[in-house]
Design an enzyme around this catalytic site. Structure first.
Site, PDB file in Angstrom:
ATOM      1  N   ASP A   1       1.751   4.252   3.800  1.00 35.26           N
ATOM      2  CA  ASP A   1       2.561   5.263   3.051  1.00 35.26           C
ATOM      3  C   ASP A   1       1.600   6.238   2.113  1.00 35.26           C
ATOM      4  OD1 ASP A   1       4.622   4.138   3.768  1.00 35.26           O
ATOM      5  OD2 ASP A   1       5.190   3.187   2.100  1.00 35.26           O
TER       6      ASP A   1
HETATM    7  N1  LIG Z   1       1.297  -0.498  -6.013  1.00 36.33           N
HETATM    8  C1  LIG Z   1       2.467  -0.383  -6.669  1.00 36.33           C
HETATM    9  O1  LIG Z   1       2.599  -0.522  -7.975  1.00 36.33           O
HETATM   10  C2  LIG Z   1       3.638  -0.453  -5.741  1.00 36.33           C
HETATM   11  C3  LIG Z   1       4.698  -1.056  -6.228  1.00 36.33           C
HETATM   12  C4  LIG Z   1       6.081  -1.080  -5.509  1.00 36.33           C
HETATM   13  C5  LIG Z   1       5.983  -0.270  -4.272  1.00 36.33           C
HETATM   14  N2  LIG Z   1       4.850   0.218  -3.856  1.00 36.33           N
HETATM   15  C6  LIG Z   1       4.820   0.843  -2.685  1.00 36.33           C
HETATM   16  O2  LIG Z   1       4.019   0.257  -1.765  1.00 36.33           O
HETATM   17  C7  LIG Z   1       3.461   1.103  -0.843  1.00 36.33           C
HETATM   18  C8  LIG Z   1       2.141   0.902  -0.694  1.00 36.33           C
HETATM   19  O3  LIG Z   1       1.381   1.792   0.342  1.00 36.33           O
HETATM   20  P1  LIG Z   1       0.184   1.420   1.048  1.00 36.33           P
HETATM   21  O4  LIG Z   1      -0.198   2.488   1.839  1.00 36.33           O
HETATM   22  O5  LIG Z   1      -0.606   0.365   0.332  1.00 36.33           O
HETATM   23  O6  LIG Z   1       0.785   0.127   1.961  1.00 36.33           O
HETATM   24  P2  LIG Z   1       2.111   0.363   3.131  1.00 36.33           P
HETATM   25  O7  LIG Z   1       2.711   1.692   3.061  1.00 36.33           O
HETATM   26  O8  LIG Z   1       3.289  -0.743   2.675  1.00 36.33           O
HETATM   27  O9  LIG Z   1       1.521  -0.023   4.357  1.00 36.33           O
HETATM   28  C9  LIG Z   1       1.115  -1.363   4.591  1.00 36.33           C
HETATM   29  C10 LIG Z   1       0.532  -1.272   6.148  1.00 36.33           C
HETATM   30  O10 LIG Z   1      -0.251  -2.289   6.362  1.00 36.33           O
HETATM   31  C11 LIG Z   1      -0.186  -2.858   7.680  1.00 36.33           C
HETATM   32  N3  LIG Z   1      -0.453  -4.458   7.559  1.00 36.33           N
HETATM   33  C12 LIG Z   1       0.577  -5.422   7.273  1.00 36.33           C
HETATM   34  N4  LIG Z   1      -0.113  -6.677   7.276  1.00 36.33           N
HETATM   35  C13 LIG Z   1      -1.332  -6.305   7.863  1.00 36.33           C
HETATM   36  C14 LIG Z   1      -2.651  -7.122   8.197  1.00 36.33           C
HETATM   37  N5  LIG Z   1      -2.307  -8.531   8.154  1.00 36.33           N
HETATM   38  N6  LIG Z   1      -3.494  -6.594   8.631  1.00 36.33           N
HETATM   39  C15 LIG Z   1      -3.733  -5.119   9.067  1.00 36.33           C
HETATM   40  N7  LIG Z   1      -2.712  -4.416   8.726  1.00 36.33           N
HETATM   41  C16 LIG Z   1      -1.502  -4.972   7.933  1.00 36.33           C
HETATM   42  C17 LIG Z   1       1.318  -2.434   8.143  1.00 36.33           C
HETATM   43  O11 LIG Z   1       1.287  -2.102   9.449  1.00 36.33           O
HETATM   44  P3  LIG Z   1       1.419  -3.303  10.420  1.00 36.33           P
HETATM   45  O12 LIG Z   1       2.686  -3.978  10.136  1.00 36.33           O
HETATM   46  O13 LIG Z   1       1.313  -2.459  11.860  1.00 36.33           O
HETATM   47  O14 LIG Z   1       0.237  -4.058  10.473  1.00 36.33           O
HETATM   48  C18 LIG Z   1       1.603  -1.428   7.132  1.00 36.33           C
HETATM   49  O15 LIG Z   1       1.703  -0.149   7.786  1.00 36.33           O
HETATM   50  C19 LIG Z   1       3.763   2.534  -1.237  1.00 36.33           C
HETATM   51  O16 LIG Z   1       5.101   3.233  -0.556  1.00 36.33           O
HETATM   52  C20 LIG Z   1       4.349   2.303  -2.691  1.00 36.33           C
HETATM   53  O17 LIG Z   1       5.183   3.354  -3.101  1.00 36.33           O
HETATM   54  C21 LIG Z   1       3.566   0.223  -4.614  1.00 36.33           C
END
Ligand SMILES: NC(=O)c1ccc[n+]([C@@H]2O[C@H](COP(=O)([O-])OP(=O)(O)OC[C@H]3O[C@@H](n4cnc5c(N)ncnc54)[C@H](OP(=O)(O)O)[C@@H]3O)[C@@H](O)[C@H]2O)c1
Ligand SMILES: NC(=O)c1ccc[n+]([C@@H]2O[C@H](COP(=O)([O-])OP(=O)(O)OC[C@H]3O[C@@H](n4cnc5c(N)ncnc54)[C@H](OP(=O)(O)O)[C@@H]3O)[C@@H](O)[C@H]2O)c1
Lengths: 100, 475, 100, 475
Positions: free
Chosen positions: D400
């Site tokens: 994301d």
């Molecule tokens: N940081 C905060 O405070 C917080 C709190 C709540 C929500 N959020 C939300 O969390 C999201 C964070 O974004 P992000 O870009 O860090 O993560 P993300 O959008 O959740 O994407 C994670 C990606 O990692 C891949 N993945 C999962 N397990 C894996 C593994 N073992 N090896 C390799 N890849 C793997 C997944 O694809 P595959 O399944 O294809 O592997 C997925 O596309 C945002 O939408 C944010 O708003 C953040």
């Protein structure tokens, strides 16, 4: 007179508050800030009013009168000067025309 | 202060809150104006609430003093020129210190009277208790600090106003000053100890006032802003202490906040000048600087018309104002000139050194007065990397803050002070009246640099010539 | 129980202090900060100790005991976790050798 | 609390001071470690002082509870994996809320007993007064907030720990929740009104706990960090309120500071996710996202060995970690790979989005654990202008936070969230396991970009392959 420890707490917290707030003021505003904080201790006026209001001998009344006079000068002067300076700070962005 | 009606205490609480919120808003030029208005509302509220205090006597006298003081300060504050701001702040600050000292005096005199009538226990807290040691100490301490701030600020005012030109120094001065302070403290301790006799009280105040005077007299006029900022913090503390004595939380909080803020500001100022506070207070800075050391090369003059042409066809011009611009009151003309350049498509910026002028933010206030929008003004860290791509740096009335010796000469009194790197610009034009040195009293290697040209004359006159030259160019 | 207005002053000043201090923390430290502030409200332990120390019926003692247990968990756990995280933040500048 | 000996009050004062100074030091990575130690000293001081309180009974019990609680938390806190930090914070925070609620309960039960024995006036302030309305209200309010924070935090813990996988939702849920809260408030008001009967007290706590449970159950696991931060602020407030009741200034100050800090942190988190707090709490985010919209183009795979070569001969590489790196526990391998690149002379930086991972600063903690020095880590504002001059951006487990749809597709749930501009780099390599979406459950246009290549596999495994490939290159 307040309870000593409570006074200490208030003192400590007020000092932190003052310090933290001022620490973020940009240099550009240091002169108005100096005069602004100068204005704020003009609250001494209130104390001088209380002192005069409870004065009993004519000596106390005389000193109290001077105190109120000075305190009022601090508050009023500090305000006017600060306000005049801050009024002058303008940005060019919000569509201002030819500066005077 | 539990004896106060709730509504009044609520007003005081609101006032304290408004003061803090007001100060917070002053941290950005966009909201600063609203900030002082908020704080002003808080002050009005607190004063009105105090009038409503039950048992407050002498209301007529209070109103009279309040009106006179307000009217006089308002009138003078409205009239004073922007260049005279530093001394006005000193004056108003001194008044605050004096008021705090007066509160302390009324307290002590009152206690003295009570002591004579065998502790009838009268005290402003109105809870029928005899003054405790803590209360007395705070009253005495607040009075001491307030009195020093009072007489010291008045001296600062007089010096900046030009009423007291010479520095007042004699050998052994420091020892004498210390003795005066020590004596004042001894008398104060005796007061706290319970010897509340009128002569002792009078002596205490006389000594405190004298110390403020003697401590400030030897300090050079140019160091005054740092001293004023220090006295500002002093007054804040004095107000807080007297607030403790009166049990008035609004005074405690406002005073303490200013005390902390003023201390921080003083430090920031001293640091920006690359000096310690002790050096400012006791250093007699500049008094001992020897003859200016010779610098190789010659100063190369330039005419106003040539300078104007040079800037008219430049791409980027940076204007560096300094104390001389304030002396010459040249800010309006300078901005007129800058606007003409901007109309011709030249990119103009103003670069301001943190200690340009004689008080922090001095130049910002002057430029703001002339109507320069603050987004054309860059500070040192922002502008220094831009000098190499600047065609002309126009230095007007600045000297120390652009002196490369601060970087190269460890023997220089300003060695180590960060400077505006104007020498890196393709061309430098320096406007000043003659061979006068700046605040630090030293030669400036910049004036002898190959790319520097001197444009001699009074700041305002020269700026006028530059404007005229540009206009002929367009005609 | 404190005098109401004094309590209000302390509350206001403490809130400003907390707000201003946190407002400057860089994002990089947000997780440790969350757990650090979590640790700080572990001071509730002191309150629980006072409550248990003045408890009289066995019900009060029971609740107080649980309170101290939980408060101690808050304080100790918050500390350990925060310390562990912060320990890991290192700069490359002060001549650190091969990272493990 | 005037009945406390001065030395004990001094300890409490010192503790409050140390807490604030400790928090201040936590604002820079360099001094943060010392900050928590200072705060810890303050805590130890406060606990020791409390033991010295005159009239404190049940010392044996206190010591027992203290030891057990400390030992258990210490042990669990030492052992837990870095990836499990969010739930541990939730757990400890819940404990604090529970303790605050327990204090409130002891107070109320005590008052109830006192009421039965016809106001014998027992209260913890030990000044022999019957509980006032203000005192009762604060006790009840603190208990309510503390209890909600307690049960809510436990649910958050269970969800993050994977013990409660499904979201618990039913229609009309919001209305039911509101009813439970309203009922708890009504009972609380009755308590304040003086009806201090044991069944009422029990009912009040039961409802408060139930509300915390029901309010947290429908929130998705990934939103938990925001919720935990909110409950952290709640616990702070509850502690402050109970502190008022006990007249303990250290509790008031520490609790209020945390309350304010936690509120601010919660806001910052919600804002960084470009959502309102209300949306987090009641929005059921992601539950309703429809099918992923089709994006033109195809995903182009790449082999680990090719990717390694590409980076080995690049000048600048920026590594963008995301939640997937945390899941795969790949931070150590990634740092090993980065070090190999650095040894080859490649300029490597890590770029961290404010909400990468599942809690703010999540990635920073993991990278710090692996030993990445924090000056190699850049935040979004710093790094975004550098992507155009970056040869390879290696996205590992992020989705994301690098999705360009946030900028281009107003219909996207993440529209408006600032993103890391990796698409501007010359080449992008994306490491993920397959076609899995991120937290927001949407397609990512980046994966179809011309300059993007997909490197499929588990984060840790792929990082290992990259390391191996680099080593063969050197051999
Ligand atoms: N940081 C905060 O405070 C917080 C709190 C709540 C929500 N959020 C939300 O969390 C999201 C964070 O974004 P992000 O870009 O860090 O993560 P993300 O959008 O959740 O994407 C994670 C990606 O990692 C891949 N993945 C999962 N397990 C894996 C593994 N073992 N090896 C390799 N890849 C793997 C997944 O694809 P595959 O399944 O294809 O592997 C997925 O596309 C945002 O939408 C944010 O708003 C953040
Ligand atoms: N800002 C603060 O808070 C503060 C406080 C205390 C001290 N200081 C010190 O003040 C200094 C400030 O440096 P600065 O560069 O702004 O000023 P400066 O070093 O004091 O130099 C001022 C220059 O302006 C020239 N000048 C004077 N009147 C003029 C006029 N009417 N028209 C044109 N030029 C005129 C003088 O040369 P001529 O006589 O040849 O014209 C002089 O060289 C620093 O050393 C700083 O440490 C600053």
């Amino acid at each position: 007179m307040l309870d000593g420890f409570l006074a200490l707490y208030v003192f400590m917290l007020a000092a932190f508050t003052g310090y933290e707030i001022i620490a973020r003021v940009p240099v550009i505003l240091h002169t108005p800030l100096m005069s602004g904080s100068n204005f704020i201790h003009g609250i001494v006026l209130v104390g001088a009013m209380i002192a005069l209001g409870h004065a009993q001998t004519s000596l106390e009344i005389g000193i109290g009168f001077v105190g109120v006079l000075l305190g009022a000068g601090n508050a009023a002067g500090g305000y006017v000067v600060t306000e005049r300076m801050l009024e002058m700070f303008k940005s060019s962005r919000p569509g201002r025309g030819e500066p005077r | 202060m539990a004896w106060l009606p709730g509504a009044i205490r609520a007003c005081y609480f609101l006032a304290a809150l408004l003061f803090i919120l007001g100060l917070k808003r002053m941290s950005s030029p966009r909201s600063a104006r609203a900030g002082i208005v908020w704080a002003g509302v808080g002050m009005a509220l607190a004063v009105a609430a105090t009038f409503a205090l039950p048992g407050l006597g002498h209301r007529g006298l209070i109103l009279a003093a309040l009106s006179i003081g307000t009217a006089a300060a308002w009138w003078s504050g409205r009239r004073v020129a922007m260049t005279a701001m530093p001394q006005m702040v000193a004056l108003y600050n001194g008044m605050g210190g004096g008021a705090a000292a007066a509160i302390g005096a009324v307290e002590l005199v009152g206690f003295a009277g009570a002591a004579v009538t065998l502790l009838d226990g009268r005290s402003f807290t109105a809870d029928g208790q005899a003054p405790g040691t803590a209360q007395l100490s705070l009253a005495v301490l607040g009075a001491l600090i307030g009195a020093v701030s009072f007489s010291g600020s008045l001296v600062a005012f007089a010096k900046l106003q030009g009423w007291l030109d010479r520095r007042f120094t004699f050998s052994g001065q420091r020892v004498v000053n210390l003795l005066v302070l020590a004596l004042a403290i001894v008398l104060g301790a005796m007061l706290v100890g319970g010897r509340l006799t009128p002569p002792l009280i009078a002596g205490f105040f006389a000594l405190a006032l004298l110390f403020g005077l003697m401590m400030t007299l030897p300090i050079g006029g140019a160091d005054m802003p740092v001293v004023i900022s220090l006295y500002n913090a002093f007054t804040g503390l004095a107000v807080a202490f007297e607030g403790f004595v009166l049990g008035n939380e609004a005074m405690i909080i406002a005073g303490t906040v200013v005390g902390a803020a003023g201390t921080l500001l003083t430090q920031l100022m001293a640091r920006a000048m690359n000096r310690s506070l002790g050096n400012v207070l006791f250093g007699n800075f500049g008094a001992t600087t020897g003859a200016a050391q010779a610098i190789a090369g010659a100063q190369k003059p330039i005419e106003a018309s040539d300078a104007a042409v040079m800037m008219a066809y430049a791409e980027r011009v940076v204007i560096v104002p300094g104390y001389g611009m304030a002396v010459a009151q040249a800010q309006h003309k300078v901005w007129e000139f800058a606007r003409l350049l901007i109309e011709r498509g030249v990119k103009v910026k103003f670069a301001i050194h943190p200690v340009a002028g004689r008080m922090p933010g001095h130049m910002n206030v002057l430029l703001a007065e002339a109507g320069v929008p603050y987004d054309l003004i860059a500070d040192m860290d922002e502008i220094n990397p831009e000098f190499p791509s600047t065609d002309v740096a126009l230095v007007i009335g600045a000297n120390d803050v652009v002196n490369p010796l601060a970087k190269t000469d460890p023997a220089s009194p300003i060695y180590g002070m960060p400077i505006l790197d104007v020498a890196a610009a393709k061309n430098v034009i320096v406007v000043k009246r003659g061979k006068g040195t700046g605040f630090a009293g030293i030669e400036n290697a910049l004036f002898y640099a190959d790319n520097a040209r001197m444009l001699y004359g009074d700041g305002q006159a020269v700026a006028g010539e530059l404007v005229a030259a540009l206009k002929t160019l367009d005609a």
